[in-house]
Design an enzyme around this catalytic site. Structure first.
Site, PDB file in Angstrom:
ATOM      1  N   ASP A 141     -40.697  -4.646   3.784  1.00  9.53           N
ATOM      2  CA  ASP A 141     -39.780  -3.478   4.490  1.00  9.53           C
ATOM      3  C   ASP A 141     -39.747  -2.103   3.528  1.00  9.53           C
ATOM      4  N   CYS A 196     -50.053  -9.945  25.704  1.00 12.76           N
ATOM      5  CA  CYS A 196     -49.098  -9.310  26.943  1.00 12.76           C
ATOM      6  C   CYS A 196     -49.755  -9.355  28.267  1.00 12.76           C
ATOM      7  N   CYS A 199     -47.769  -8.190  31.573  1.00 14.86           N
ATOM      8  CA  CYS A 199     -46.387  -7.868  31.352  1.00 14.86           C
ATOM      9  C   CYS A 199     -46.121  -6.872  30.933  1.00 14.86           C
ATOM     10  N   CYS A 202     -40.768  -5.427  28.367  1.00 12.74           N
ATOM     11  CA  CYS A 202     -40.021  -4.678  27.250  1.00 12.74           C
ATOM     12  C   CYS A 202     -39.827  -3.147  27.772  1.00 12.74           C
ATOM     13  N   CYS A 206     -36.039  -1.540  28.205  1.00 20.79           N
ATOM     14  CA  CYS A 206     -35.577  -0.515  27.219  1.00 20.79           C
ATOM     15  C   CYS A 206     -34.472   0.538  27.835  1.00 20.79           C
ATOM     16  N   CYS A 248     -30.971  -3.086  17.985  1.00 19.99           N
ATOM     17  CA  CYS A 248     -31.126  -3.498  19.513  1.00 19.99           C
ATOM     18  C   CYS A 248     -32.150  -4.378  19.832  1.00 19.99           C
ATOM     19  N   CYS A 251     -35.724  -5.052  23.675  1.00 22.61           N
ATOM     20  CA  CYS A 251     -37.382  -5.154  24.142  1.00 22.61           C
ATOM     21  C   CYS A 251     -37.483  -6.426  23.668  1.00 22.61           C
ATOM     22  N   CYS A 255     -38.606 -10.346  26.409  1.00 30.08           N
ATOM     23  CA  CYS A 255     -40.220 -10.881  26.090  1.00 30.08           C
ATOM     24  C   CYS A 255     -40.258 -12.448  26.356  1.00 30.08           C
TER      25      CYS A 255
HETATM   26  C1  B12 Z   1     -39.759   2.961  10.931  1.00 31.93           C
HETATM   27  C2  B12 Z   1     -39.474   1.478  11.359  1.00 31.93           C
HETATM   28  C3  B12 Z   1     -38.696   1.524  12.526  1.00 31.93           C
HETATM   29  C4  B12 Z   1     -38.194   2.645  13.436  1.00 31.93           C
HETATM   30  C5  B12 Z   1     -39.465   2.935  14.174  1.00 31.93           C
HETATM   31  C6  B12 Z   1     -40.116   1.908  15.096  1.00 31.93           C
HETATM   32  C7  B12 Z   1     -41.491   1.818  15.534  1.00 31.93           C
HETATM   33  N1  B12 Z   1     -41.968   1.180  16.465  1.00 31.93           N
HETATM   34  O1  B12 Z   1     -42.509   2.651  15.121  1.00 31.93           O
HETATM   35  C8  B12 Z   1     -37.065   2.031  14.110  1.00 31.93           C
HETATM   36  C9  B12 Z   1     -35.884   2.455  13.262  1.00 31.93           C
HETATM   37  C10 B12 Z   1     -36.889   2.756  15.604  1.00 31.93           C
HETATM   38  C11 B12 Z   1     -37.403   0.436  14.004  1.00 31.93           C
HETATM   39  C12 B12 Z   1     -36.810  -0.304  15.035  1.00 31.93           C
HETATM   40  C13 B12 Z   1     -36.876  -1.886  14.604  1.00 31.93           C
HETATM   41  N2  B12 Z   1     -37.504  -2.249  13.897  1.00 31.93           N
HETATM   42 CO1  B12 Z   1     -38.556  -1.429  12.416  1.00 31.93          CO
HETATM   43  N3  B12 Z   1     -39.505  -0.968  10.919  1.00 31.93           N
HETATM   44  C14 B12 Z   1     -39.749   0.420  10.779  1.00 31.93           C
HETATM   45  C15 B12 Z   1     -40.604   0.344   9.325  1.00 31.93           C
HETATM   46  C16 B12 Z   1     -39.845   0.785   8.176  1.00 31.93           C
HETATM   47  C17 B12 Z   1     -42.031   1.119   9.404  1.00 31.93           C
HETATM   48  C18 B12 Z   1     -42.791   0.938  10.826  1.00 31.93           C
HETATM   49  C19 B12 Z   1     -43.843   2.222  11.217  1.00 31.93           C
HETATM   50  O2  B12 Z   1     -44.384   2.193  10.266  1.00 31.93           O
HETATM   51  N4  B12 Z   1     -43.784   2.677  12.387  1.00 31.93           N
HETATM   52  C20 B12 Z   1     -44.764   3.631  12.557  1.00 31.93           C
HETATM   53  C21 B12 Z   1     -45.945   3.178  13.675  1.00 31.93           C
HETATM   54  C22 B12 Z   1     -46.941   4.161  13.441  1.00 31.93           C
HETATM   55  O3  B12 Z   1     -45.999   1.900  13.650  1.00 31.93           O
HETATM   56  P1  B12 Z   1     -46.037   0.910  14.998  1.00 31.93           P
HETATM   57  O4  B12 Z   1     -45.202   1.125  16.090  1.00 31.93           O
HETATM   58  O5  B12 Z   1     -46.358  -0.394  14.360  1.00 31.93           O
HETATM   59  O6  B12 Z   1     -47.878   1.545  15.617  1.00 31.93           O
HETATM   60  C23 B12 Z   1     -48.575   0.462  15.875  1.00 31.93           C
HETATM   61  C24 B12 Z   1     -48.896  -0.044  17.213  1.00 31.93           C
HETATM   62  O7  B12 Z   1     -48.511   1.581  18.051  1.00 31.93           O
HETATM   63  C25 B12 Z   1     -50.350  -0.161  17.459  1.00 31.93           C
HETATM   64  N5  B12 Z   1     -50.925   0.422  18.500  1.00 31.93           N
HETATM   65  C26 B12 Z   1     -51.777   1.495  18.556  1.00 31.93           C
HETATM   66  N6  B12 Z   1     -52.191   1.798  19.851  1.00 31.93           N
HETATM   67  C27 B12 Z   1     -51.675   0.773  20.438  1.00 31.93           C
HETATM   68  C28 B12 Z   1     -52.056   0.344  21.777  1.00 31.93           C
HETATM   69  C29 B12 Z   1     -51.540  -0.826  22.447  1.00 31.93           C
HETATM   70  C30 B12 Z   1     -51.624  -0.973  23.865  1.00 31.93           C
HETATM   71  C31 B12 Z   1     -50.629  -1.556  21.609  1.00 31.93           C
HETATM   72  C32 B12 Z   1     -49.753  -2.683  22.168  1.00 31.93           C
HETATM   73  C33 B12 Z   1     -50.308  -1.335  20.322  1.00 31.93           C
HETATM   74  C34 B12 Z   1     -51.032  -0.199  19.857  1.00 31.93           C
HETATM   75  O8  B12 Z   1     -50.961   0.249  16.323  1.00 31.93           O
HETATM   76  C35 B12 Z   1     -50.038   1.097  15.642  1.00 31.93           C
HETATM   77  C36 B12 Z   1     -50.491   1.545  13.916  1.00 31.93           C
HETATM   78  O9  B12 Z   1     -50.357   0.240  13.200  1.00 31.93           O
HETATM   79  C37 B12 Z   1     -41.085  -1.172   9.323  1.00 31.93           C
HETATM   80  C38 B12 Z   1     -41.294  -1.533   8.025  1.00 31.93           C
HETATM   81  C39 B12 Z   1     -42.756  -1.258   7.243  1.00 31.93           C
HETATM   82  N7  B12 Z   1     -42.574  -0.816   5.806  1.00 31.93           N
HETATM   83  O10 B12 Z   1     -43.600  -1.340   8.032  1.00 31.93           O
HETATM   84  C40 B12 Z   1     -39.815  -1.963   9.853  1.00 31.93           C
HETATM   85  C41 B12 Z   1     -40.295  -2.891  10.933  1.00 31.93           C
HETATM   86  C42 B12 Z   1     -41.508  -2.431  11.788  1.00 31.93           C
HETATM   87  N8  B12 Z   1     -39.320  -3.219  11.975  1.00 31.93           N
HETATM   88  C43 B12 Z   1     -38.850  -4.428  12.265  1.00 31.93           C
HETATM   89  C44 B12 Z   1     -37.960  -4.564  12.961  1.00 31.93           C
HETATM   90  C45 B12 Z   1     -37.476  -6.108  13.140  1.00 31.93           C
HETATM   91  C46 B12 Z   1     -37.295  -3.867  14.076  1.00 31.93           C
HETATM   92  C47 B12 Z   1     -36.062  -3.883  15.389  1.00 31.93           C
HETATM   93  C48 B12 Z   1     -36.627  -5.106  15.967  1.00 31.93           C
HETATM   94  C49 B12 Z   1     -34.957  -4.217  14.676  1.00 31.93           C
HETATM   95  C50 B12 Z   1     -33.949  -4.281  15.617  1.00 31.93           C
HETATM   96  N9  B12 Z   1     -33.698  -5.185  16.313  1.00 31.93           N
HETATM   97  O11 B12 Z   1     -33.324  -3.128  15.979  1.00 31.93           O
HETATM   98  C51 B12 Z   1     -36.449  -2.598  15.887  1.00 31.93           C
HETATM   99  C52 B12 Z   1     -37.758  -2.656  16.937  1.00 31.93           C
HETATM  100  C53 B12 Z   1     -38.019  -1.520  17.843  1.00 31.93           C
HETATM  101  C54 B12 Z   1     -39.174  -1.287  18.339  1.00 31.93           C
HETATM  102  N10 B12 Z   1     -39.603  -1.612  19.731  1.00 31.93           N
HETATM  103  O12 B12 Z   1     -40.268  -1.124  17.281  1.00 31.93           O
HETATM  104  C55 B12 Z   1     -39.940  -5.307  11.593  1.00 31.93           C
HETATM  105  C56 B12 Z   1     -40.958  -5.847  12.662  1.00 31.93           C
HETATM  106  C57 B12 Z   1     -41.087  -7.088  12.706  1.00 31.93           C
HETATM  107  C58 B12 Z   1     -42.234  -7.451  13.918  1.00 31.93           C
HETATM  108  N11 B12 Z   1     -42.124  -9.012  14.442  1.00 31.93           N
HETATM  109  O13 B12 Z   1     -42.756  -6.825  14.630  1.00 31.93           O
HETATM  110  C59 B12 Z   1     -40.536  -4.398  10.435  1.00 31.93           C
HETATM  111  C60 B12 Z   1     -42.071  -4.679  10.170  1.00 31.93           C
HETATM  112  C61 B12 Z   1     -39.569  -4.686   9.224  1.00 31.93           C
HETATM  113  C62 B12 Z   1     -40.072  -5.920   8.486  1.00 31.93           C
HETATM  114  N12 B12 Z   1     -40.537  -5.788   7.351  1.00 31.93           N
HETATM  115  O14 B12 Z   1     -39.660  -6.816   8.977  1.00 31.93           O
HETATM  116  N13 B12 Z   1     -38.167   0.191  12.924  1.00 31.93           N
HETATM  117  S1  SF4 Z   2     -42.294  -8.143  26.833  1.00 28.80           S
HETATM  118 FE1  SF4 Z   2     -43.281  -9.202  25.393  1.00 28.80          FE
HETATM  119  S2  SF4 Z   2     -45.162 -10.076  26.411  1.00 28.80           S
HETATM  120 FE2  SF4 Z   2     -44.287  -8.277  27.871  1.00 28.80          FE
HETATM  121  S3  SF4 Z   2     -45.256  -6.576  27.245  1.00 28.80           S
HETATM  122 FE3  SF4 Z   2     -43.432  -6.629  26.136  1.00 28.80          FE
HETATM  123  S4  SF4 Z   2     -44.047  -7.380  24.325  1.00 28.80           S
HETATM  124 FE4  SF4 Z   2     -45.744  -7.774  25.722  1.00 28.80          FE
HETATM  125  S1  SF4 Z   3     -35.059  -1.497  20.005  1.00 30.49           S
HETATM  126 FE1  SF4 Z   3     -36.191  -1.730  21.714  1.00 30.49          FE
HETATM  127  S2  SF4 Z   3     -35.115  -1.652  23.771  1.00 30.49           S
HETATM  128 FE2  SF4 Z   3     -33.706  -0.996  22.058  1.00 30.49          FE
HETATM  129  S3  SF4 Z   3     -33.919   1.266  22.425  1.00 30.49           S
HETATM  130 FE3  SF4 Z   3     -35.418   0.591  20.939  1.00 30.49          FE
HETATM  131  S4  SF4 Z   3     -37.491   0.591  21.931  1.00 30.49           S
HETATM  132 FE4  SF4 Z   3     -35.559   0.485  23.191  1.00 30.49          FE
END
Ligand code: B12
Ligand code: SF4
Ligand code: SF4
Length: 367
Positions: A141, A196, A199, A202, A206, A248, A251, A255
């Site tokens: 993190d 996925c 499905c 999520c 949301c 939150c 999502c 799942c």
């Molecule tokens: C910034 C951040 C957030 C932000 C933005 C999240 C986001 N999705 O970008 C906020 C504050 C919203 C957040 C929320 C949460 N977070 Co957060 N967050 C981070 C942090 C610090 C950086 C993430 C990051 O760089 N995001 C930037 C984008 C570019 O990354 P990405 O979404 O993963 O992008 C990838 C995908 O889009 C994928 N991709 C690209 N094209 C495509 C196409 C398809 C079809 C698919 C499926 C994917 C895909 O490739 C991209 C690049 O790798 C990390 C810690 C870290 N240092 O990594 C924790 C981290 C990601 N968070 C974590 C958690 C637990 C959460 C929450 C569940 C917490 C909660 N319950 O509220 C939520 C989940 C929300 C969500 N749906 O993502 C965990 C994830 C664990 C896991 N199993 O994934 C991390 C890794 C922290 C940790 N060390 O455990 N988070």
């Molecule tokens: S709910 Fe889970 S299995 Fe279904 S699309 Fe989202 S991440 Fe994939």
């Molecule tokens: S954590 Fe997931 S369900 Fe909650 S607002 Fe963010 S993207 Fe939507």
């Protein structure tokens, strides 16, 4: 090489990692592209973290010169049953009972100290690497590494449409971290394929429509970020906040792999309550409030930020006829902080208590 790989994987597992994978430490170019394009589109909502310096967070060699390998670990957090002891610490009436009192809900990852388990286990791996004559840095993190991309490359899971990293057959109730090292260890050969399929639960579940494309979250709408952001909470999303006070899980709750893991009863670890008493929050001192929030990310460690969130959640969950609720709202309607007056006014209107602001009483739950 084989011996050290086996040693660190076994060390990580013995010390608490549920899953361990190995990835090479070359730059994460897809993640760099994602960070830059999302930042340009404003989807990052001014977040810093990995967005602060995308070239650094996606190139491990900028953190450790000569880095070759990432040992990636995942620790499950899973479902946590509320414990009365923890509720007592965070409120309840004179008898410690929270029955009938408005409560805020805490996301699962913030209940129990899974991070400590993760870091301890990663440190033990780093120690083995040091003892074998290598350099090693623990990153979990941390702004210096994109954790999900590392876990994906290490072959331990796939990117779900929610953007969470889902571990094969286990779901996403995991925190992730890595040990970055100059040791050369054989990496995973293949990433885990998409699980996925068709499905999209999520995306549909949301509450704010924040998953704007598969795997892409718009942080400007994500409740998890809005609860942490120092900016005002957008008015049109306040009702959707419901009873969430930190994080939150919607999502992830819907799942299917997570639901299966919940049914198997996996992941009860740590402890602590997933609820917090809102009236207690609104009456607590700065010191008590920040202590109860523990490891939560609170901008500027400002207790008023937590009070603002508590007022918004109270507006969604409280009963405007309850004298204690009305008293708490009245207190903040006369507060020195504009943001708290704004949150209290919004909550009063929503609870049908516009009279407290000096307006005619409006309908209950108007937003
Ligand atoms: C910034 C951040 C957030 C932000 C933005 C999240 C986001 N999705 O970008 C906020 C504050 C919203 C957040 C929320 C949460 N977070 Co957060 N967050 C981070 C942090 C610090 C950086 C993430 C990051 O760089 N995001 C930037 C984008 C570019 O990354 P990405 O979404 O993963 O992008 C990838 C995908 O889009 C994928 N991709 C690209 N094209 C495509 C196409 C398809 C079809 C698919 C499926 C994917 C895909 O490739 C991209 C690049 O790798 C990390 C810690 C870290 N240092 O990594 C924790 C981290 C990601 N968070 C974590 C958690 C637990 C959460 C929450 C569940 C917490 C909660 N319950 O509220 C939520 C989940 C929300 C969500 N749906 O993502 C965990 C994830 C664990 C896991 N199993 O994934 C991390 C890794 C922290 C940790 N060390 O455990 N988070
Ligand atoms: S709910 Fe889970 S299995 Fe279904 S699309 Fe989202 S991440 Fe994939
Ligand atoms: S954590 Fe997931 S369900 Fe909650 S607002 Fe963010 S993207 Fe939507």
């Amino acid at each position: 090489m084989g011996g050290l790989r086996e040693l660190v994987v076994a060390r990580g597992r013995t010390n608490g990692l549920d899953v361990v994978g190995i990835a090479d430490a070359s730059p994460f170019l897809d993640a760099l592209h994602a960070l830059e394009t999302r930042r340009a589109a404003g989807l990052h909502a001014d977040m810093q973290f990995t967005y602060r310096n995308p070239r650094r967070s996606t190139d491990p060699r900028r953190t450790l010169d000569g880095a070759r390998t990432l040992v990636v670990g995942a620790v499950r957090y899973g479902s946590v049953a509320a414990t009365p002891e923890a509720i007592d610490e965070r409120g309840g009436d004179a008898n410690g009972s929270t029955t009938g009192r408005p409560l805020g809900r805490i996301a699962r990852y913030a209940v129990g100290d899974h991070d400590a388990v993760l870091r301890r286990a990663l440190r033990s791996v780093a120690e083995d690497l040091h003892n074998a004559g290598h350099r090693a840095v623990v990153l979990a993190d941390d702004n210096a590494l994109v954790d999900r991309a590392a876990a994906h490359r290490a072959g331990i899971g796939w990117f779900g449409k929610s953007s969470n990293l889902l571990l094969a057959d286990l779901g996403s109730w995991f925190v992730l971290g890595s040990v970055l090292t100059d040791a050369v260890l054989e990496p995973a050969s293949d990433p885990v394929g998409d699980g996925c399929g068709t499905c999209r639960r999520c995306v549909d579940a949301c509450p704010t429509g924040a998953i704007v494309a598969d795997g892409v979250v718009d942080a400007r709408r994500c409740l998890s970020w809005l609860l942490q952001s120092p900016e005002p909470f957008p008015e049109e999303l306040r009702a959707a906040l419901g009873d969430r006070i930190y994080g939150c899980d919607d999502c992830q709750e819907v799942c299917p792999p997570n639901r299966r893991s919940d049914r198997r009863g996996e992941g009860v670890r740590g402890g602590g309550s997933d609820r917090i008493d809102l009236l207690w929050m609104l009456g607590a001192s700065d010191e008590d409030l920040l202590r109860a929030a523990g490891r939560w990310y609170v901008p500027g460690r400002d207790a008023d930020h937590l009070r603002r969130n508590a007022l918004l959640v109270l507006g969604n969950t409280g009963d405007g006829r309850d004298p204690q609720v009305a008293a708490a709202l009245t207190r903040f309607l006369h507060h020195g902080s504009r943001s708290l007056v704004d949150a209290a006014s919004w909550a009063a209107r929503r609870l049908g208590r516009s009279d407290l602001i000096g307006e005619a009483a409006g309908p209950r739950r108007a937003s």
